[in-house]
Scaffold this active site. Structure first.
Site, PDB file in Angstrom:
ATOM      1  N   TYR A 137     -52.061  16.212  12.864  1.00  0.00           N
ATOM      2  CA  TYR A 137     -52.522  15.362  13.971  1.00  0.00           C
ATOM      3  C   TYR A 137     -54.041  15.373  14.096  1.00  0.00           C
ATOM      4  CZ  TYR A 137     -48.271  13.993  16.512  1.00  0.00           C
ATOM      5  OH  TYR A 137     -47.115  13.404  16.902  1.00  0.00           O
ATOM      6  N   LYS A 192     -41.719  23.857   6.533  1.00  0.00           N
ATOM      7  CA  LYS A 192     -41.333  23.228   5.258  1.00  0.00           C
ATOM      8  C   LYS A 192     -41.954  24.058   4.144  1.00  0.00           C
ATOM      9  CE  LYS A 192     -39.392  19.846   2.920  1.00  0.00           C
ATOM     10  NZ  LYS A 192     -37.924  19.684   2.825  1.00  0.00           N
ATOM     11  N   ASP A 224     -36.007  19.801   7.568  1.00  0.00           N
ATOM     12  CA  ASP A 224     -34.927  18.830   7.322  1.00  0.00           C
ATOM     13  C   ASP A 224     -33.581  19.424   7.723  1.00  0.00           C
ATOM     14  OD1 ASP A 224     -35.319  20.622   5.224  1.00  0.00           O
ATOM     15  OD2 ASP A 224     -34.812  19.191   3.643  1.00  0.00           O
ATOM     16  N   ASP A 248     -42.998  17.209  17.192  1.00  0.00           N
ATOM     17  CA  ASP A 248     -42.937  15.855  17.765  1.00  0.00           C
ATOM     18  C   ASP A 248     -41.565  15.242  17.462  1.00  0.00           C
ATOM     19  OD1 ASP A 248     -43.852  13.362  18.866  1.00  0.00           O
ATOM     20  OD2 ASP A 248     -44.140  12.638  16.814  1.00  0.00           O
ATOM     21  N   ASP A 252     -37.973  14.948  20.107  1.00  0.00           N
ATOM     22  CA  ASP A 252     -37.311  13.678  20.449  1.00  0.00           C
ATOM     23  C   ASP A 252     -35.819  13.764  20.120  1.00  0.00           C
ATOM     24  OD1 ASP A 252     -39.557  12.384  21.385  1.00  0.00           O
ATOM     25  OD2 ASP A 252     -39.215  10.577  20.190  1.00  0.00           O
TER      26      ASP A 252
HETATM   27  C1  IPM Z   1     -45.383  12.957  22.291  1.00  0.00           C
HETATM   28  C2  IPM Z   1     -45.829  11.579  21.857  1.00  0.00           C
HETATM   29  C3  IPM Z   1     -47.278  11.670  21.390  1.00  0.00           C
HETATM   30  C4  IPM Z   1     -47.326  12.603  20.198  1.00  0.00           C
HETATM   31  C5  IPM Z   1     -47.941  10.332  21.061  1.00  0.00           C
HETATM   32  C6  IPM Z   1     -47.852   9.378  22.240  1.00  0.00           C
HETATM   33  C7  IPM Z   1     -49.363  10.500  20.627  1.00  0.00           C
HETATM   34  O1  IPM Z   1     -44.988  11.083  20.876  1.00  0.00           O
HETATM   35  O2  IPM Z   1     -45.977  13.496  23.230  1.00  0.00           O
HETATM   36  O3  IPM Z   1     -44.448  13.473  21.705  1.00  0.00           O
HETATM   37  O4  IPM Z   1     -47.079  12.195  19.055  1.00  0.00           O
HETATM   38  O5  IPM Z   1     -47.585  13.786  20.395  1.00  0.00           O
HETATM   39 MG    MG Z   2     -43.300  12.295  20.484  1.00  0.00          MG
END
Ligand code: IPM
Ligand code: MG
Length: 358
Positions: A137, A192, A224, A248, A252
């Site tokens: 990042y 990884k 993975d 990240d 999710d």
């Molecule tokens: C998160 C989001 C952010 C990230 C984006 C909006 C930059 O996806 O907080 O998970 O990738 O960290």
């Molecule tokens: Mg995110």
């Protein structure tokens, strides 16, 4: 002593959900000095930058930042440095918020919201600890250039750099072990290492630090495989510690296990306990302004803020209990609605939480 809180509602549904969280905070009658500032696309429209200097200054001077959500399709064409997402990345970097705690909890009342079978997810309670200020990042060099070598020399190429310094790995690993000690004492470090040098160093250091925590069962998993195990047997996980990019993606995925991304708060902390608190969901421009968004993740983020940055654990408990109570009462916003429950809008959900605070 009065504590300063920066409230940054942001874009889309941000201002609606934040309004409810601020009402709940107000009801606690704590000595808080709450200041609002624009961020994201809203700030770009007003001041030409997603993180204007005055907003950053307010955040830096506050004990905690309560952050709504940023982003809207209409900003997608802007150069990267002016896109709303840069506000959140800029705040993380400027405040040194390296530790991102993302709990994924399945509320028993919402078991049907998950797309997985109830017997796989019931009782789910995972904590993902994501490193937030390093990795690909923020690694340099990065850019788009003409490839100087390789099979595509002379063609345009994009490149980013994954890098982690030993102290960065050490500090997040320690937090991972410490979090596990307060829970089921199981820590899974995700990397990884079969492919990446950065991950091999990560694995070696986490293993070494593990010796200082003999009461925590440490395991390592390739990312993975972790993605697969999270949907196969998610309850096998207690605490997951991982880098910025993998965290990240996995966070999710973990949030979807609960089926209700509108319910999940997160905390990002620096080494002095200053923190930024935000939902894991986005700004949902499609439903903005309609009064239907779920404010509970923001309200729960305010609870996390009380616990982690303001040393007000009892008040945090109070909010969390109130949220459980409204769920038990059968109140649901549209995102978590199912037959037999009562559909309410953003403000009515806020009202119900206020009432349940007692
Ligand atoms: C998160 C989001 C952010 C990230 C984006 C909006 C930059 O996806 O907080 O998970 O990738 O960290
Ligand atoms: Mg995110």
């Amino acid at each position: 002593m009065t504590k300063k809180i920066a409230v940054l509602p942001g874009d889309g549904i941000g201002s609606e959900i934040m309004e409810q969280a601020v009402r709940v905070l107000g009801a606690l009658k704590l000595p808080l000095e709450i200041s609002h500032a624009p961020v994201g696309g809203t700030a770009y429209d007003l001041h030409g930058h997603p993180l204007p200097p005055a907003t950053l200054k307010l955040a830096q001077e506050s004990s905690a930042v309560l952050f709504g959500a940023v982003g809207d399709w209409k900003y997608d064409k802007l150069p990267r440095e002016h896109r709303p997402e840069q506000a959140i990345l800029g705040l993380r970097k400027a405040l040194g918020l390296f530790a991102n705690f993302r709990p994924a909890i399945l509320y028993p009342e919402l078991a049907n919201a998950s797309s997985l079978k109830p017997e796989i997810v019931s009782g789910l309670d995972i904590l993902i600890l994501r490193e937030l200020t390093g990795d690909i990042y923020f690694g340099s060099p990065r850019g788009v250039r003409v490839a100087p070598d390789g099979p595509f020399a002379g063609e345009r190429e994009g490149f980013d750099t994954m890098r982690y310094a030993e102290p960065e790995i050490r500090r997040i690993a320690h937090l991972g072990f410490q979090a596990a000690l307060k829970r089921q004492r199981r820590l899974c470090s995700v990397d990884k290492a079969n492919v990446l040098e950065t991950s091999q160093l990560w694995r070696d250091i986490v293993t070494e630090i593990g010796k200082e925590y003999p009461d925590v069962a440490l395991s390592h998993m390739y990312v993975d495989n972790a993605a697969m195990q999270l949907v196969r047997a998610p309850r096998d996980f207690d605490v997951i510690v991982t880098g910025n990019l993998f965290g990240d993606i996995l966070s999710d995925e973990a949030s979807m296990l609960t089926g209700s991304i509108g319910m999940l708060p997160s905390a990002s902390l620096n080494s002095s306990g200053q923190g930024l608190y935000e939902t894991t969901h986005g700004s949902a421009p499609d439903i903005a302004g309609k009064g239907v968004a779920n404010p509970l993740a923001t309200i729960l983020s305010a609870a996390m803020m009380l616990r982690y940055s303001l040393n007000e654990a009892a008040q945090a408990d109070r909010i969390e209990q109130a949220v459980r109570k409204v769920l038990q009462q059968g109140l649901r916003t549209a995102d978590i609605y199912e037959q037999g429950t009562t559909k309410v809008g953003t403000a009515a959900m806020g009202d119900a939480v206020l009432k349940a605070l007692g």
